[in-house]
Motif scaffolding. Structure first.
Motif, PDB file in Angstrom:
ATOM      1  N   ARG A 214       0.829  -1.214   0.000  1.00  0.00           N
ATOM      2  CA  ARG A 214       0.000   0.000   0.000  1.00  0.00           C
ATOM      3  C   ARG A 214       0.864   1.265   0.000  1.00  0.00           C
ATOM      4  O   ARG A 214       0.372   2.357   0.271  1.00  0.00           O
ATOM      5  CB  ARG A 214      -0.916  -0.005   1.221  1.00  0.00           C
ATOM      6  CG  ARG A 214      -1.917  -1.160   1.255  1.00  0.00           C
ATOM      7  CD  ARG A 214      -2.743  -1.120   2.535  1.00  0.00           C
ATOM      8  NE  ARG A 214      -3.443   0.146   2.678  1.00  0.00           N
ATOM      9  CZ  ARG A 214      -3.471   0.868   3.804  1.00  0.00           C
ATOM     10  NH1 ARG A 214      -2.802   0.459   4.879  1.00  0.00           N
ATOM     11  NH2 ARG A 214      -4.145   1.995   3.851  1.00  0.00           N
ATOM     12  N   ASN A 216       2.303   3.303  -2.267  1.00  0.00           N
ATOM     13  CA  ASN A 216       1.884   4.451  -3.077  1.00  0.00           C
ATOM     14  C   ASN A 216       0.599   5.069  -2.542  1.00  0.00           C
ATOM     15  O   ASN A 216       0.439   6.299  -2.490  1.00  0.00           O
ATOM     16  CB  ASN A 216       1.689   4.030  -4.529  1.00  0.00           C
ATOM     17  CG  ASN A 216       3.014   3.787  -5.239  1.00  0.00           C
ATOM     18  OD1 ASN A 216       4.031   4.350  -4.860  1.00  0.00           O
ATOM     19  ND2 ASN A 216       2.996   2.948  -6.262  1.00  0.00           N
ATOM     20  N   GLU A 217      -0.326   4.207  -2.118  1.00  0.00           N
ATOM     21  CA  GLU A 217      -1.587   4.701  -1.569  1.00  0.00           C
ATOM     22  C   GLU A 217      -1.355   5.506  -0.291  1.00  0.00           C
ATOM     23  O   GLU A 217      -1.944   6.581  -0.090  1.00  0.00           O
ATOM     24  CB  GLU A 217      -2.499   3.503  -1.277  1.00  0.00           C
ATOM     25  CG  GLU A 217      -3.798   3.851  -0.576  1.00  0.00           C
ATOM     26  CD  GLU A 217      -4.561   2.616  -0.114  1.00  0.00           C
ATOM     27  OE1 GLU A 217      -5.410   2.751   0.786  1.00  0.00           O
ATOM     28  OE2 GLU A 217      -4.296   1.519  -0.653  1.00  0.00           O
ATOM     29  N   LEU A 219       1.397   7.039   0.590  1.00  0.00           N
ATOM     30  CA  LEU A 219       2.092   8.280   0.252  1.00  0.00           C
ATOM     31  C   LEU A 219       1.110   9.329  -0.245  1.00  0.00           C
ATOM     32  O   LEU A 219       1.137  10.489   0.189  1.00  0.00           O
ATOM     33  CB  LEU A 219       3.165   8.013  -0.798  1.00  0.00           C
ATOM     34  CG  LEU A 219       3.936   9.245  -1.300  1.00  0.00           C
ATOM     35  CD1 LEU A 219       4.675   9.929  -0.160  1.00  0.00           C
ATOM     36  CD2 LEU A 219       4.898   8.861  -2.409  1.00  0.00           C
ATOM     37  N   ASP A 220       0.224   8.929  -1.150  1.00  0.00           N
ATOM     38  CA  ASP A 220      -0.774   9.869  -1.671  1.00  0.00           C
ATOM     39  C   ASP A 220      -1.666  10.395  -0.550  1.00  0.00           C
ATOM     40  O   ASP A 220      -1.987  11.593  -0.500  1.00  0.00           O
ATOM     41  CB  ASP A 220      -1.632   9.189  -2.739  1.00  0.00           C
ATOM     42  CG  ASP A 220      -0.853   8.916  -4.021  1.00  0.00           C
ATOM     43  OD1 ASP A 220       0.185   9.570  -4.225  1.00  0.00           O
ATOM     44  OD2 ASP A 220      -1.287   8.048  -4.805  1.00  0.00           O
ATOM     45  N   LYS A 221      -2.060   9.504   0.346  1.00  0.00           N
ATOM     46  CA  LYS A 221      -2.905   9.919   1.466  1.00  0.00           C
ATOM     47  C   LYS A 221      -2.155  10.886   2.385  1.00  0.00           C
ATOM     48  O   LYS A 221      -2.710  11.883   2.851  1.00  0.00           O
ATOM     49  CB  LYS A 221      -3.373   8.704   2.267  1.00  0.00           C
ATOM     50  CG  LYS A 221      -4.336   9.038   3.397  1.00  0.00           C
ATOM     51  CD  LYS A 221      -4.787   7.781   4.138  1.00  0.00           C
ATOM     52  CE  LYS A 221      -5.851   8.124   5.196  1.00  0.00           C
ATOM     53  NZ  LYS A 221      -5.357   9.111   6.182  1.00  0.00           N
ATOM     54  N   MET A 223       0.225  12.946   1.626  1.00  0.00           N
ATOM     55  CA  MET A 223       0.336  14.269   1.011  1.00  0.00           C
ATOM     56  C   MET A 223      -1.011  14.986   1.009  1.00  0.00           C
ATOM     57  O   MET A 223      -1.081  16.203   1.224  1.00  0.00           O
ATOM     58  CB  MET A 223       0.886  14.134  -0.408  1.00  0.00           C
ATOM     59  CG  MET A 223       2.355  13.718  -0.448  1.00  0.00           C
ATOM     60  SD  MET A 223       3.109  13.827  -2.089  1.00  0.00           S
ATOM     61  CE  MET A 223       2.220  12.520  -2.943  1.00  0.00           C
ATOM     62  N   ALA A 224      -2.098  14.225   0.792  1.00  0.00           N
ATOM     63  CA  ALA A 224      -3.429  14.836   0.792  1.00  0.00           C
ATOM     64  C   ALA A 224      -3.799  15.346   2.182  1.00  0.00           C
ATOM     65  O   ALA A 224      -4.491  16.363   2.320  1.00  0.00           O
ATOM     66  CB  ALA A 224      -4.466  13.830   0.309  1.00  0.00           C
ATOM     67  N   ASP A 226      -1.718  16.464   4.409  1.00  0.00           N
ATOM     68  CA  ASP A 226      -0.681  17.357   4.929  1.00  0.00           C
ATOM     69  C   ASP A 226      -1.290  18.645   5.478  1.00  0.00           C
ATOM     70  O   ASP A 226      -2.088  19.301   4.813  1.00  0.00           O
ATOM     71  CB  ASP A 226       0.310  17.697   3.815  1.00  0.00           C
ATOM     72  CG  ASP A 226       1.335  18.720   4.261  1.00  0.00           C
ATOM     73  OD1 ASP A 226       1.966  18.490   5.304  1.00  0.00           O
ATOM     74  OD2 ASP A 226       1.476  19.758   3.585  1.00  0.00           O
TER      75      ASP A 226
END
Length: 242
Positions: A214, A216-217, A219-221, A223-224, A226
């Motif tokens: 998970r 990449n998931e 990491l995206d979460k 950043m979202a 932040d």
């Protein structure tokens, strides 16, 4: 932790966001990472990311914080695309002695005209390039460290050798607990120019460095979610723009 594959056989970079730090002053210690990937070059061109050609099929770009990446415009190899990490040193022969004779790296290339040396622990692994900058190495405020894993039973001998040779040991051999995971043993050294080097017991490290499916998931979460803009606004401080 980001890379082109599992840490068992790939170089990875550890990215850390430190709240309260608006910007870093870069020194002349870390000179860049070189990786081979036509895809990286085409990605940069497609996204309009600043890219300058500095040699035949070789491009220079920078991460948001100013860290340099050299991109070789060739098809990504089946092994690790990261070819080398380059560090500035003040005395090339002295540094070669430290990294090869004391730490056990193999000297693979030396170019006295360019004042560089290439070392490594294996042909298929990321290499270390030492570049004599003909002056004092300045670490700025953004410097980090290079980490290697090795069999756990080699760590006491490595520490003993550094003591015998009167070398700088920043953190003597210590066990570090990770909640719910393996306990790793590490020793942290510094070379003649103050570059930090961490050696980690491989057996436990392999348990900690497994790829998270998970990743990449997450990491995206991250950043979202932040909240750093809010943090800087609350503390009436300016955040550096990437």
């Amino acid at each position: 932790m980001v890379g082109f594959g599992p840490e068992d056989d790939h170089f990875v970079a550890e990215l850390t966001y430190n709240y309260g730090v608006a910007e870093y002053q870069l020194g002349n210690d870390f000179l860049g990472i070189t990786l081979q990937s036509s895809q990286a070059v085409s990605n940069a061109k497609r996204l309009g990311w600043p890219l300058s050609q500095v040699g035949e099929a070789l491009y220079l770009t920078q991460a948001p914080g100013g860290f340099r990446f050299y991109l070789v415009d060739k098809e990504q190899p089946p092994t690790d695309p990261v070819q080398k990490v380059s560090l500035g040193v003040s005395d090339l022969p002295k540094s070669i002695h430290y990294w090869s004779k004391l730490l056990g790296m193999t000297l693979m290339e030396r170019n006295d005209d360019q004042k560089t040396a290439l070392l490594g622990f294996g042909d298929t692994q990321c290499k270390l390039e030492l570049h004599d900058i003909s002056g004092t190495v300045n670490h700025g405020t953004a410097f980090g460290r290079i980490a290697f894993s090795c069999p756990r039973d080699q760590l006491p001998d490595l520490e003993a050798l550094m003591k015998k040779e009167n070398q700088n040991i920043l953190t003597p051999l210590v066990s570090l607990d990770t909640p719910g995971k393996a306990t790793v043993e590490v020793v942290i050294l510094a070379d003649p120019d103050g570059h930090e080097i961490c050696f980690v017991g491989d057996e436990a490290f392999r348990q900690l460095s497994l790829v998270d499916p998970r990743g990449n998931e997450l990491l995206d979460k991250g950043m979202a979610d932040d909240k750093s803009n809010e943090w800087f606004a609350k503390h009436n401080r300016q955040k550096a723009a990437a």
